[in-house]
Design a protein around this motif. Structure first.
Motif, PDB file in Angstrom:
ATOM      1  N   LEU A  52       0.781  -1.399   0.009  1.00 52.96           N
ATOM      2  CA  LEU A  52       0.114   0.116  -0.002  1.00 52.96           C
ATOM      3  C   LEU A  52       0.833   1.312  -0.139  1.00 52.96           C
ATOM      4  O   LEU A  52       0.602   2.135  -0.606  1.00 52.96           O
ATOM      5  N   ASN A  53       1.650   1.258   0.733  1.00 54.56           N
ATOM      6  CA  ASN A  53       2.880   2.604   0.638  1.00 54.56           C
ATOM      7  C   ASN A  53       3.410   2.687  -0.493  1.00 54.56           C
ATOM      8  O   ASN A  53       3.850   3.837  -0.814  1.00 54.56           O
ATOM      9  N   THR A  54       3.850   1.644  -1.403  1.00 52.37           N
ATOM     10  CA  THR A  54       4.184   1.655  -2.788  1.00 52.37           C
ATOM     11  C   THR A  54       3.235   2.554  -3.398  1.00 52.37           C
ATOM     12  O   THR A  54       3.562   3.659  -4.277  1.00 52.37           O
ATOM     13  N   HIS A  55       1.878   2.371  -3.461  1.00 51.81           N
ATOM     14  CA  HIS A  55       0.973   3.036  -4.426  1.00 51.81           C
ATOM     15  C   HIS A  55       0.776   4.370  -3.782  1.00 51.81           C
ATOM     16  O   HIS A  55       0.385   5.197  -4.473  1.00 51.81           O
ATOM     17  N   ILE A  56       0.791   4.548  -2.449  1.00 54.95           N
ATOM     18  CA  ILE A  56       0.569   5.867  -1.880  1.00 54.95           C
ATOM     19  C   ILE A  56       1.948   6.711  -2.312  1.00 54.95           C
ATOM     20  O   ILE A  56       1.750   8.060  -2.921  1.00 54.95           O
ATOM     21  N   ALA A  57       2.910   6.305  -2.525  1.00 56.54           N
ATOM     22  CA  ALA A  57       4.257   7.155  -3.176  1.00 56.54           C
ATOM     23  C   ALA A  57       3.875   7.294  -4.531  1.00 56.54           C
ATOM     24  O   ALA A  57       4.481   8.473  -5.101  1.00 56.54           O
ATOM     25  N   ASP A  58       3.166   6.356  -5.035  1.00 61.66           N
ATOM     26  CA  ASP A  58       3.219   6.581  -6.845  1.00 61.66           C
ATOM     27  C   ASP A  58       2.272   7.577  -7.103  1.00 61.66           C
ATOM     28  O   ASP A  58       2.522   8.708  -7.846  1.00 61.66           O
ATOM     29  N   VAL A  83      -5.583   6.537  -2.244  1.00 57.66           N
ATOM     30  CA  VAL A  83      -5.787   7.868  -2.299  1.00 57.66           C
ATOM     31  C   VAL A  83      -5.977   8.551  -0.869  1.00 57.66           C
ATOM     32  O   VAL A  83      -5.611   9.745  -0.675  1.00 57.66           O
ATOM     33  N   THR A  84      -6.557   7.832   0.104  1.00 55.40           N
ATOM     34  CA  THR A  84      -6.762   8.269   1.452  1.00 55.40           C
ATOM     35  C   THR A  84      -5.273   8.587   1.950  1.00 55.40           C
ATOM     36  O   THR A  84      -5.105   9.620   2.576  1.00 55.40           O
ATOM     37  N   GLY A  85      -4.314   7.672   1.842  1.00 58.98           N
ATOM     38  CA  GLY A  85      -3.139   7.804   2.317  1.00 58.98           C
ATOM     39  C   GLY A  85      -2.394   9.103   1.771  1.00 58.98           C
ATOM     40  O   GLY A  85      -1.701   9.856   2.383  1.00 58.98           O
ATOM     41  N   ALA A 103     -15.030   4.522  -0.449  1.00 60.81           N
ATOM     42  CA  ALA A 103     -14.951   5.587   0.701  1.00 60.81           C
ATOM     43  C   ALA A 103     -13.734   5.501   1.252  1.00 60.81           C
ATOM     44  O   ALA A 103     -12.781   4.612   1.115  1.00 60.81           O
ATOM     45  N   PRO A 104     -13.377   6.596   1.873  1.00 60.52           N
ATOM     46  CA  PRO A 104     -11.968   6.678   2.642  1.00 60.52           C
ATOM     47  C   PRO A 104     -11.700   5.556   3.625  1.00 60.52           C
ATOM     48  O   PRO A 104     -12.785   5.051   4.140  1.00 60.52           O
ATOM     49  N   PHE A 105     -10.416   5.351   3.628  1.00 62.65           N
ATOM     50  CA  PHE A 105     -10.143   4.375   4.802  1.00 62.65           C
ATOM     51  C   PHE A 105      -9.729   5.045   6.061  1.00 62.65           C
ATOM     52  O   PHE A 105      -9.123   5.996   6.068  1.00 62.65           O
ATOM     53  N   PRO A 180      -0.540   9.995   8.072  1.00 66.33           N
ATOM     54  CA  PRO A 180      -1.686  10.677   7.967  1.00 66.33           C
ATOM     55  C   PRO A 180      -2.777  10.376   6.998  1.00 66.33           C
ATOM     56  O   PRO A 180      -2.247   9.847   5.980  1.00 66.33           O
ATOM     57  N   SER A 181      -3.845  10.335   7.345  1.00 68.84           N
ATOM     58  CA  SER A 181      -4.982   9.832   6.277  1.00 68.84           C
ATOM     59  C   SER A 181      -6.118  11.066   6.215  1.00 68.84           C
ATOM     60  O   SER A 181      -7.113  11.053   5.396  1.00 68.84           O
ATOM     61  N   GLU A 182      -6.178  12.052   6.818  1.00 68.69           N
ATOM     62  CA  GLU A 182      -7.208  13.242   6.913  1.00 68.69           C
ATOM     63  C   GLU A 182      -6.540  14.283   5.999  1.00 68.69           C
ATOM     64  O   GLU A 182      -5.476  14.857   6.188  1.00 68.69           O
ATOM     65  N   PRO A 183      -7.242  14.893   4.649  1.00 73.23           N
ATOM     66  CA  PRO A 183      -6.829  15.941   3.911  1.00 73.23           C
ATOM     67  C   PRO A 183      -7.249  17.212   4.975  1.00 73.23           C
ATOM     68  O   PRO A 183      -7.928  17.201   6.087  1.00 73.23           O
ATOM     69  N   GLY A 184      -6.754  18.298   4.370  1.00 76.18           N
ATOM     70  CA  GLY A 184      -6.863  19.721   5.139  1.00 76.18           C
ATOM     71  C   GLY A 184      -8.561  20.001   5.005  1.00 76.18           C
ATOM     72  O   GLY A 184      -9.325  19.500   4.314  1.00 76.18           O
ATOM     73  N   PRO A 185      -8.921  20.708   6.104  1.00 78.44           N
ATOM     74  CA  PRO A 185     -10.298  21.116   6.351  1.00 78.44           C
ATOM     75  C   PRO A 185     -11.246  21.564   4.878  1.00 78.44           C
ATOM     76  O   PRO A 185     -12.352  21.400   4.676  1.00 78.44           O
TER      77      PRO A 185
END
Length: 244
Positions: A52-58, A83-85, A103-105, A180-185
């Motif tokens: 999963l970290n590989t795909h977050i880095a992609d 995408v959540t990551g 939906a977000p993780f 971190p998994s939350e985007p900015g407000p």
């Protein structure tokens, strides 16, 4: 006009977004489909350590290398996890998150948590038997068709899905989301719900109830799970409305 980064779900590559991306460009948007490591034309880059970290880095690397700003980041299906990551790391570059039939993780969650233990064990057995211990083959369409996920796909589209799908690096299913998994407000949040997902929302599943409340905006798309193939123009219409 908006800048879309389009991330496909499990077993898919950027090819699955081609028709939707074309329709978005015809509306004046920038549409950038992304293939993740180990899939489609990047299948030879996959390895047992791909996770999963590989795909977050992609995703983060693609957006940062291209210095993209005010991005509308779109996740289909499995792509909700990376995408959540990525969203937790890219808040200053994001304008909007769109989850298509997903939906977000939550932090600490993994793909295998979305299924009963027996089903997860069956996937592990498939990986051991047919995937060299690290790749998950796409299930036969006969199995996928037991739900409404194939709704809207004609025979040519089913053949396309069957022929172009590539095994999914199983580490992307077994690794839990960390960091971190939350985007900015200020990041807009959009849900595109297809048949199965609208059923879950209508059933009042507690863990999904927040998706029917602000800041989320919901659009329903009456087709099966593979909306990229079964209703690409209609999906592009919704994405266009979401950024208007």
């Amino acid at each position: 006009m908006a800048t879309f980064v389009l991330v496909p779900g499990a077993w898919l590559g950027a090819w699955a977004w081609e028709d939707t991306a074309r329709a978005l460009r015809e509306r004046g948007h920038t549409a950038l489909p992304l293939t993740l490591t180990g899939l489609a034309e990047h299948a030879d880059q996959g390895e047992p350590e791909t996770d999963l970290n590989t795909h977050i880095a992609d995703i983060t690397g693609f957006i940062e290398r291209n210095d993209l700003r005010d991005v509308t980041l779109v996740a289909h299906s499995y792509a909700a996890a990376p995408v959540t990551g990525a969203a937790g790391r890219l808040s200053d570059r994001l304008k909007r998150l769109v989850y298509v039939d997903s939906a977000p993780f939550a932090a600490g969650m993994r793909m295998l948590d979305l299924m009963p233990p027996q089903a997860a064990d069956q996937l592990r057995q498939q990986v051991d038997a047919s995937g060299d211990g690290w790749r998950l083959p796409m299930p036969p369409l006969e199995v996928l068709g037991l739900s409404s996920s194939l709704d809207g796909l004609d025979e040519s589209q089913r053949n396309l899905l069957r022929s172009r799908a590539t095994p999914q690096p199983f580490g992307t299913y077994t690794q839990r989301l960390d960091g971190p998994s939350e985007p900015g407000p200020g990041v807009d949040r959009v849900l595109v719900a297809c048949h199965d997902f609208t059923g879950l929302l209508a059933a009042g599943v507690p863990m999904l109830a927040y998706l029917n409340q602000p800041p989320w905006r919901r659009f329903d798309l009456p087709t099966g799970h593979w909306a990229l193939l079964s209703a690409p123009a209609e999906l592009a219409d919704i994405l266009d409305k979401a950024v208007s």
